[in-house]
Design a protein around this motif. Structure first.
Motif, PDB file in Angstrom:
ATOM      1  N   ILE A   1       0.839  -1.201   0.000  1.00  0.00           N
ATOM      2  CA  ILE A   1       0.000   0.000   0.000  1.00  0.00           C
ATOM      3  C   ILE A   1       0.878   1.257   0.000  1.00  0.00           C
ATOM      4  O   ILE A   1       0.621   2.208  -0.744  1.00  0.00           O
ATOM      5  N   SER A   2       1.927   1.243   0.811  1.00  0.00           N
ATOM      6  CA  SER A   2       2.807   2.414   0.865  1.00  0.00           C
ATOM      7  C   SER A   2       3.447   2.670  -0.490  1.00  0.00           C
ATOM      8  O   SER A   2       3.539   3.810  -0.946  1.00  0.00           O
ATOM      9  N   THR A   3       3.922   1.589  -1.130  1.00  0.00           N
ATOM     10  CA  THR A   3       4.554   1.746  -2.439  1.00  0.00           C
ATOM     11  C   THR A   3       3.560   2.303  -3.451  1.00  0.00           C
ATOM     12  O   THR A   3       3.863   3.231  -4.210  1.00  0.00           O
ATOM     13  N   PHE A   4       2.361   1.754  -3.435  1.00  0.00           N
ATOM     14  CA  PHE A   4       1.322   2.224  -4.350  1.00  0.00           C
ATOM     15  C   PHE A   4       1.052   3.714  -4.133  1.00  0.00           C
ATOM     16  O   PHE A   4       1.080   4.513  -5.080  1.00  0.00           O
ATOM     17  N   LEU A   5       0.824   4.097  -2.876  1.00  0.00           N
ATOM     18  CA  LEU A   5       0.506   5.498  -2.601  1.00  0.00           C
ATOM     19  C   LEU A   5       1.669   6.414  -2.955  1.00  0.00           C
ATOM     20  O   LEU A   5       1.486   7.494  -3.517  1.00  0.00           O
ATOM     21  N   PHE A   6       2.880   5.948  -2.652  1.00  0.00           N
ATOM     22  CA  PHE A   6       4.045   6.779  -2.964  1.00  0.00           C
ATOM     23  C   PHE A   6       4.167   6.990  -4.475  1.00  0.00           C
ATOM     24  O   PHE A   6       4.328   8.114  -4.954  1.00  0.00           O
ATOM     25  N   LEU A   7       4.097   5.884  -5.221  1.00  0.00           N
ATOM     26  CA  LEU A   7       4.241   6.003  -6.681  1.00  0.00           C
ATOM     27  C   LEU A   7       3.138   6.897  -7.245  1.00  0.00           C
ATOM     28  O   LEU A   7       3.389   7.781  -8.073  1.00  0.00           O
ATOM     29  N   LEU A   8       1.916   6.706  -6.765  1.00  0.00           N
ATOM     30  CA  LEU A   8       0.778   7.479  -7.254  1.00  0.00           C
ATOM     31  C   LEU A   8       0.998   8.972  -6.996  1.00  0.00           C
ATOM     32  O   LEU A   8       0.935   9.799  -7.926  1.00  0.00           O
ATOM     33  N   CYS A   9       1.280   9.299  -5.733  1.00  0.00           N
ATOM     34  CA  CYS A   9       1.430  10.710  -5.376  1.00  0.00           C
ATOM     35  C   CYS A   9       2.628  11.325  -6.091  1.00  0.00           C
ATOM     36  O   CYS A   9       2.550  12.441  -6.614  1.00  0.00           O
ATOM     37  N   ALA A  10       3.746  10.596  -6.095  1.00  0.00           N
ATOM     38  CA  ALA A  10       4.964  11.154  -6.685  1.00  0.00           C
ATOM     39  C   ALA A  10       4.785  11.376  -8.191  1.00  0.00           C
ATOM     40  O   ALA A  10       5.178  12.411  -8.732  1.00  0.00           O
ATOM     41  N   MET A  11       4.179  10.413  -8.862  1.00  0.00           N
ATOM     42  CA  MET A  11       4.014  10.558 -10.308  1.00  0.00           C
ATOM     43  C   MET A  11       3.032  11.687 -10.626  1.00  0.00           C
ATOM     44  O   MET A  11       3.248  12.476 -11.548  1.00  0.00           O
TER      45      MET A  11
ATOM     46  N   ALA B   1      -0.486   1.153  -9.327  1.00  0.00           N
ATOM     47  CA  ALA B   1      -1.091  -0.061  -8.757  1.00  0.00           C
ATOM     48  C   ALA B   1      -0.388  -1.298  -9.316  1.00  0.00           C
ATOM     49  O   ALA B   1      -0.029  -2.217  -8.571  1.00  0.00           O
ATOM     50  N   GLY B   2      -0.135  -1.283 -10.626  1.00  0.00           N
ATOM     51  CA  GLY B   2       0.525  -2.420 -11.269  1.00  0.00           C
ATOM     52  C   GLY B   2       1.922  -2.642 -10.700  1.00  0.00           C
ATOM     53  O   GLY B   2       2.297  -3.769 -10.360  1.00  0.00           O
ATOM     54  N   LEU B   3       2.671  -1.545 -10.552  1.00  0.00           N
ATOM     55  CA  LEU B   3       4.045  -1.663 -10.050  1.00  0.00           C
ATOM     56  C   LEU B   3       4.061  -2.139  -8.593  1.00  0.00           C
ATOM     57  O   LEU B   3       4.885  -2.957  -8.212  1.00  0.00           O
ATOM     58  N   ALA B   4       3.142  -1.604  -7.799  1.00  0.00           N
ATOM     59  CA  ALA B   4       3.096  -2.014  -6.388  1.00  0.00           C
ATOM     60  C   ALA B   4       2.764  -3.499  -6.293  1.00  0.00           C
ATOM     61  O   ALA B   4       3.382  -4.233  -5.515  1.00  0.00           O
ATOM     62  N   LEU B   5       1.818  -3.950  -7.108  1.00  0.00           N
ATOM     63  CA  LEU B   5       1.457  -5.370  -7.088  1.00  0.00           C
ATOM     64  C   LEU B   5       2.607  -6.233  -7.590  1.00  0.00           C
ATOM     65  O   LEU B   5       2.888  -7.305  -7.058  1.00  0.00           O
ATOM     66  N   LEU B   6       3.286  -5.721  -8.613  1.00  0.00           N
ATOM     67  CA  LEU B   6       4.451  -6.442  -9.136  1.00  0.00           C
ATOM     68  C   LEU B   6       5.498  -6.586  -8.031  1.00  0.00           C
ATOM     69  O   LEU B   6       6.053  -7.664  -7.807  1.00  0.00           O
ATOM     70  N   GLY B   7       5.727  -5.480  -7.337  1.00  0.00           N
ATOM     71  CA  GLY B   7       6.686  -5.502  -6.228  1.00  0.00           C
ATOM     72  C   GLY B   7       6.260  -6.510  -5.172  1.00  0.00           C
ATOM     73  O   GLY B   7       7.070  -7.291  -4.676  1.00  0.00           O
ATOM     74  N   TYR B   8       4.982  -6.508  -4.860  1.00  0.00           N
ATOM     75  CA  TYR B   8       4.465  -7.458  -3.871  1.00  0.00           C
ATOM     76  C   TYR B   8       4.710  -8.896  -4.340  1.00  0.00           C
ATOM     77  O   TYR B   8       5.224  -9.729  -3.602  1.00  0.00           O
ATOM     78  N   GLY B   9       4.360  -9.137  -5.601  1.00  0.00           N
ATOM     79  CA  GLY B   9       4.514 -10.489  -6.141  1.00  0.00           C
ATOM     80  C   GLY B   9       5.966 -10.932  -6.134  1.00  0.00           C
ATOM     81  O   GLY B   9       6.289 -12.049  -5.721  1.00  0.00           O
ATOM     82  N   VAL B  10       6.849 -10.034  -6.569  1.00  0.00           N
ATOM     83  CA  VAL B  10       8.255 -10.415  -6.698  1.00  0.00           C
ATOM     84  C   VAL B  10       8.935 -10.517  -5.331  1.00  0.00           C
ATOM     85  O   VAL B  10       9.539 -11.531  -4.999  1.00  0.00           O
ATOM     86  N   PHE B  11       8.822  -9.454  -4.537  1.00  0.00           N
ATOM     87  CA  PHE B  11       9.630  -9.417  -3.315  1.00  0.00           C
ATOM     88  C   PHE B  11       9.018 -10.210  -2.174  1.00  0.00           C
ATOM     89  O   PHE B  11       9.715 -10.911  -1.452  1.00  0.00           O
ATOM     90  N   ILE B  12       7.720 -10.071  -2.006  1.00  0.00           N
ATOM     91  CA  ILE B  12       7.123 -10.702  -0.832  1.00  0.00           C
ATOM     92  C   ILE B  12       6.723 -12.146  -1.131  1.00  0.00           C
ATOM     93  O   ILE B  12       7.028 -13.043  -0.351  1.00  0.00           O
ATOM     94  N   ILE B  13       6.090 -12.369  -2.288  1.00  0.00           N
ATOM     95  CA  ILE B  13       5.662 -13.742  -2.592  1.00  0.00           C
ATOM     96  C   ILE B  13       6.833 -14.587  -3.092  1.00  0.00           C
ATOM     97  O   ILE B  13       7.169 -15.614  -2.525  1.00  0.00           O
ATOM     98  N   ALA B  14       7.503 -14.107  -4.152  1.00  0.00           N
ATOM     99  CA  ALA B  14       8.526 -14.948  -4.776  1.00  0.00           C
ATOM    100  C   ALA B  14       9.799 -15.039  -3.935  1.00  0.00           C
ATOM    101  O   ALA B  14      10.318 -16.119  -3.702  1.00  0.00           O
ATOM    102  N   PHE B  15      10.306 -13.898  -3.477  1.00  0.00           N
ATOM    103  CA  PHE B  15      11.600 -13.922  -2.785  1.00  0.00           C
ATOM    104  C   PHE B  15      11.477 -13.915  -1.267  1.00  0.00           C
ATOM    105  O   PHE B  15      12.473 -13.917  -0.550  1.00  0.00           O
TER     106      PHE B  15
END
Lengths: 340, 178, 516
Positions: free
Chosen positions: B120-130, B147-161
């Motif tokens: 959520i933090s990543t999503f909000l940060f990317l949204l506001c900053a962009m 939203a896509g990037l935050a979910l990608l980050g979630y999938g890669v870092f938290i789920i996969a790694f």
């Protein structure tokens, strides 16, 4: 299932009977924890390691956890905190990790207990305890294979003429204490040079930068033909064949010092033990089974460990060792800390 | 980053008719000086092994800073330079959004730590900053992208790694799902 | 371990099996290399979360492939739009761009690709051949010698600082001071830690790296509209495959030129602080000096393109020699590799080839295989390489911030490290905006603790006698070489200033001393 739980809790109570406070806490929280332990562990175990990845401690940890994970049905996730001679790991563990029995510390009792002799940690030492010893690996004195020093007496004789540079992995290490004890007994002069880590300590002797080095014998055996062992700090030289039939300290010099060991062991927050006695009981029991499991010795050997040194120890053995090494360390405190 | 942006007063000095503003250049040496003195204060009672390197490097650093300050004093006294901030805060029209941007980064980190969790933090940060940087244009695209990037980050870092980021509402919700 | 032919064959086959890492990395490297100001170093930092999680071999191969191919990618915009992708490609447009203007852009790209690949292949083979000799260094390098070697690395600061020595030295010493944070190497006394436990182990390098380079970059980059400053529309090349083949023929015909110039690159690359930019200018300069037709240089003369391109790829393998053999990074990318390797528990330096020869040689083998793959994959694609996409900073900058902060979190999983990266980002931003070199600070932070460790060892062994630093023959030789090397950038500067500036000087090449 409940009979199993009760039995293991009884066993736990006996083993920690020394602490009345612990006893009280266990009774108080017992009911709650029982329900919690049913699902324990439901995620990875996190292990704080006080050395860098790939070192001896790391390999030993991987070997144990490869067996232990099957008993606990979960994975072990090591996190490495090298630096300040393992102090960082303990401070991180006590200060930043939750006392929930999911967080363990895998350390080397010898050097790390000597840290506290030199400088007390910020946490209360009574809040931490070791509960599972994996191995006992005695320290030894060694030179490079083609060294002009053939025996420990050659070294001592030279040490009486000039101060010899001695490679050691850390100042506050049982091996350092050992060579200081030799110096105290014989009057030879030794200058300890900390080389941070076993690899560097072997290299110090092999490249000839140091006159000789002291280290745990497992790492010396791993160095193979490049080095020659001259003295072992143990009651007997268990691995005599691989350590050049070197004599033991007490035999050779007629001293009476305790074995100077690297003793790798798991430690845990006392608070976690109190809060989740069932989890802890499960950890203790499965740990013991793992170390004594026939699959462990081959795994330990594969991890470049010395299977002959596998030596399970519970809370009591760990406590005894801690007392001995702390007392000996206090004797050489000024030389280990650089402060008069 | 091989290509350092051509910034700093050394480039400005090419303009002979304009006085160079050196105030901005003082920030780093002052930080270095304060830090070095603080460092010294922590090793006063330590064994020599803790001191030798710090005193050697530290005294070299202090000497270089003193030389630098001397050079600056001479330039100022000759009227070749003043103590303005130079291009530190330039371009001026970008200053407000840059400051807000920096605040957003801090909020992002605080958000991760204080319960917002990684996703959520990543999503909000990317949204506001962009949205901040593109001045509020293409809202739908930015929303989808962050939203896509935050979910990608979630999938890669938290789920996969299985990187252990502090968990927030989203992570806890997903934990229930998986 | 026996280092023989069989060892190399096995290593080669083993590395080949990593094609699935190498090929995508090559394309990634080509693309990022082609974005000006966006070097291999940036990409590795941005992808740090992945690099750290990968196995050490995979991570290393990924970095190497990216590094090598980005060097080649940097030549693309240099040739097509007169903007070198990195400082190392600064000499490429001198003859490359005039070729594009005269409608031979496709040919120029082919020449650049062949020169880069052959130059890279050749120097990598040489580096591998020299390694068995260089690897023995480990036996002779004791603490005293390593003190001097670390000073070699730190002298990089002096060459970075060539533009304004005082400011460069302030940045470098500040970095060394920051690098001294943490427990002392002998008695483990904590120093300058601000009371933070997280500093006991010294300053964590990855947050420092991320902050100084990436976060500060992200704060700066919003000043521009897009990462690629679009100078002019890239002219669509309508030429046929024929142009590519002509280009390749021209390049192969100059095989000796490629050989010679890549050797220059290799030698320059080994010298800390003298990077691809210097090498390519040296190569260009000597190519013109010894040419029978010097007047043709700067007008779209193929040898003027071959020289810098083969030289800057020679630097790529050269740079890794001091990193692996001595443990001192020759430039930003090497510094990042060192940080990643250290994180993975691999300590570069004299002991690497004794402790872990497979990894040591593996680095060069990875580079060799990368160039081999490049030869096979890139050449057919060279036609399409001119279509460089524009990436808006509006979306890039927040993404860089987010990804790199994650990268700083991964190694130790401390929130502290993310805040630290941010703090370093602010320091880096101030430094860049006020004309201090962030690379100088970083070199200090990396090498500071190593220098201190070796020096303390040497001093402890001699009971605190400083003269011990001058009592070893080998160390004394190194001291002399150090002094000579220190004067190298200044000699180079003079050499450069004597050079006539060719017409149509490309933008963005002031900063030739920043090695990427």
């Amino acid at each position: 299932m409940s009979a199993f739980k009760n039995k293991s809790r009884r066993q736990f109570l006996i083993e920690t009977a020394g602490s009345a406070a612990t006893l009280g806490m266990v009774s108080a929280f017992g009911g709650i924890s029982s329900a919690q332990a049913a699902s324990f562990p439901d995620h990875n175990m996190d292990v704080v390691v006080g050395t860098r990845a790939g070192g001896g401690a790391d390999r030993a940890l991987r070997a144990v956890s490869s067996v232990w994970k099957d008993y606990l049905n979960t994975n072990f996730e090591p996190a490495y905190f090298p630096g300040a001679s393992g102090r960082v790991a303990y401070e991180v563990y006590m200060g930043k990790r939750d006392p929930d029995c999911y967080n363990l510390l895998f350390g080397n009792m010898g050097p790390e207990l000597l840290n506290w002799v030199v400088k007390k940690p910020t946490f209360n030492l009574d809040d931490f305890m070791y509960f599972g010893r994996v191995d006992t690996d005695p320290c030894c004195v060694f030179v490079k294979a083609d060294s002009k020093y053939r025996t420990i007496d050659d070294l001592v004789a030279e040490g009486k003429k000039r101060k010899l540079n001695v490679g050691t992995s850390r100042m506050a290490h049982p091996a350092s204490v050992g060579i200081l004890a030799v110096g105290e007994k014989t009057g030879a002069q030794f200058n300890l040079i900390p080389l941070s880590g076993g690899k560097n300590t072997v290299a110090g002797a092999v490249t000839g930068e140091m006159d000789f080095s002291v280290l745990t014998s497992g790492s010396v055996i791993a160095a193979g033909e490049a080095v020659r062992t001259l003295l072992v700090f143990n009651d007997e030289n268990v691995m005599a064949a691989k350590l050049n039939n070197a004599p033991t300290m007490n035999d050779h010099f007629g001293t009476d010092i305790p074995p100077l060991l690297s003793a790798r062991a798991f430690g845990i927050h006392v608070a976690a033990v109190n809060k989740y006695p069932d989890r802890f009981a499960l950890l203790q029991e499965t740990f013991k089974k793992s170390v004594q499991d026939p699959a462990f010795a081959p795994a330990f050997k594969k991890a470049k460990g010395t299977p002959e040194y596998i030596n399970y120890g519970g809370i009591e053995e760990c406590r005894k060792y801690a007392e001995e090494i702390t007392e000996l360390g206090a004797r050489f405190k000024s030389m280990l800390s650089g402060k008069a | 980053m091989g290509n350092e942006p051509e910034s700093g007063s050394t480039d400005n000095s090419a303009n002979d008719d304009v006085r160079v503003s050196l105030g901005g250049e003082l920030i780093l040496p002052i930080m270095a000086l304060v830090f070095t003195l603080y460092y010294f204060s922590t090793i006063v009672d330590s064994p020599w092994t803790a001191q030798v390197n710090a005193f050697m490097v530290g005294s070299l650093l202090i000497s270089v800073i003193v030389l630098f300050l001397l050079r600056m004093a001479i330039m100022v006294s000759r009227g070749e330079a003043d103590l303005g901030l130079g291009n530190l805060l330039q371009p001026a029209k970008l200053l407000p959004s840059r400051l807000i941007y920096i605040v957003l980064i801090v909020l992002y980190l605080l958000g991760i730590e204080w319960g917002g969790g990684f996703t959520i933090s990543t999503f909000l940060f990317l949204l506001c900053a962009m949205l901040l940087l593109n001045k509020g244009k293409d809202k739908a695209f930015v929303l989808g992208l962050s939203a896509g990037l935050a979910l990608l980050g979630y999938g890669v870092f938290i789920i996969a790694f299985e990187t252990r980021f502090p968990a927030g509402p989203f992570e806890k919700l997903m934990q229930g799902v998986f | 371990m026996e280092i023989d032919l069989l060892f190399f064959i096995n290593l080669f086959l083993d590395t080949l099996s990593y094609w699935w890492v190498i090929v995508p990395s090559i394309f990634l490297g080509l693309i990022v290399g082609a974005i000006p100001g966006f070097s291999a170093a940036n990409t590795i930092i941005i992808l740090l979360p992945f690099t750290l999680i990968m196995e050490v071999e995979v991570g290393l191969i990924f970095m190497i492939a990216l590094y090598s191919s980005s060097r080649m990618g940097a030549g693309i915009p240099a040739i097509l739009v007169n903007i070198p992708g990195t400082a190392g490609a600064a000499a490429t447009p001198l003859d490359g761009y005039p070729m594009t203007k005269s409608g031979r852009g496709q040919q120029a790209l082919a020449i650049s690709f062949v020169s880069s690949t052959l130059g890279g292949l050749l120097t990598t083979v040489l580096a591998i051949a020299a390694m068995p000799i260089l690897a023995k260094v480990g036996f002779y390098m004791h603490s005293v010698e390593m003190v001097v070697v670390m000073l070699f690395g730190i002298s990089l600061i002096a060459s970075i600082a060539a533009k304004d020595t005082l400011k460069g030295l302030i940045a470098g010493f500040f970095g060394l001071m920051i690098g001294s944070i943490g427990a002392d190497h002998v008695y483990a006394t904590p120093r300058g830690t601000f009371g933070f436990l997280e500093f006991y182990d010294g300053v964590p390098l990855i947050p420092a790296l991320v902050g100084l380079f990436a976060v500060s970059e992200a704060l700066l980059v919003i000043e521009g509209e897009s990462v690629l400053v679009k100078k002019k529309q890239i002219e669509e090349d309508h030429s046929s495959w024929n142009e590519t083949i002509i280009g390749m023929k021209i390049a192969f015909k100059h095989w000796w030129h490629i050989t010679w110039n890549s050797l220059i690159g290799l030698v320059v690359g080994v010298i800390p602080g003298a990077g691809a930019s210097i090498a390519s200018f040296v190569a260009y300069q000597q190519s013109r000096t010894y040419s029978k037709t010097p007047e043709l240089y700067g007008t779209g003369h193929p040898p003027g393109l071959i020289a810098p391109e083969s030289a800057n790829n020679g630097v790529t393998s050269g740079t890794l020699i001091p990193l692996l053999v001595l443990g001192i990074p020759g430039g930003a990318t090497a510094a990042i590799m060192m940080v990643v390797l250290q994180y993975q528990g691999v300590n570069t330096g004299p002991r690497l080839f004794l402790d872990n020869p497979t990894l040591g040689y593996g680095v060069f083998m990875a580079m060799f295989v990368t160039y081999l793959f490049m030869l096979l994959t890139i050449m057919p694609l060279s036609r399409y390489m001119s279509r460089v996409t524009l990436i808006s900073t509006v979306y890039m900058s927040p993404l860089i911030i987010s990804f790199t902060l994650i990268g700083s979190y991964v190694p130790r999983t401390y929130m502290f490290d993310m805040y630290l990266a941010f703090a370093f980002g602010i320091i880096g931003y101030i430094a860049r905006k006020t004309g201090y070199h962030v690379a100088a600070i970083l070199i200090g932070v990396i090498l500071g603790p190593l220098l201190e460790q070796y020096m303390l060892r040497a001093l402890k062994m001699s009971d605190g006698d400083v003269m011990v630093l001058f009592r070893s023959d080998l160390a004394n030789v190194l001291w002399i070489v150090l002094v000579v090397t220190l004067s190298f950038p200044y000699i180079m500067k003079k050499f450069r200033s004597r050079k006539d500036t060719p017409p149509d000087k490309p933008e963005g090449q002031e900063n030739v001393f920043a090695k990427d």
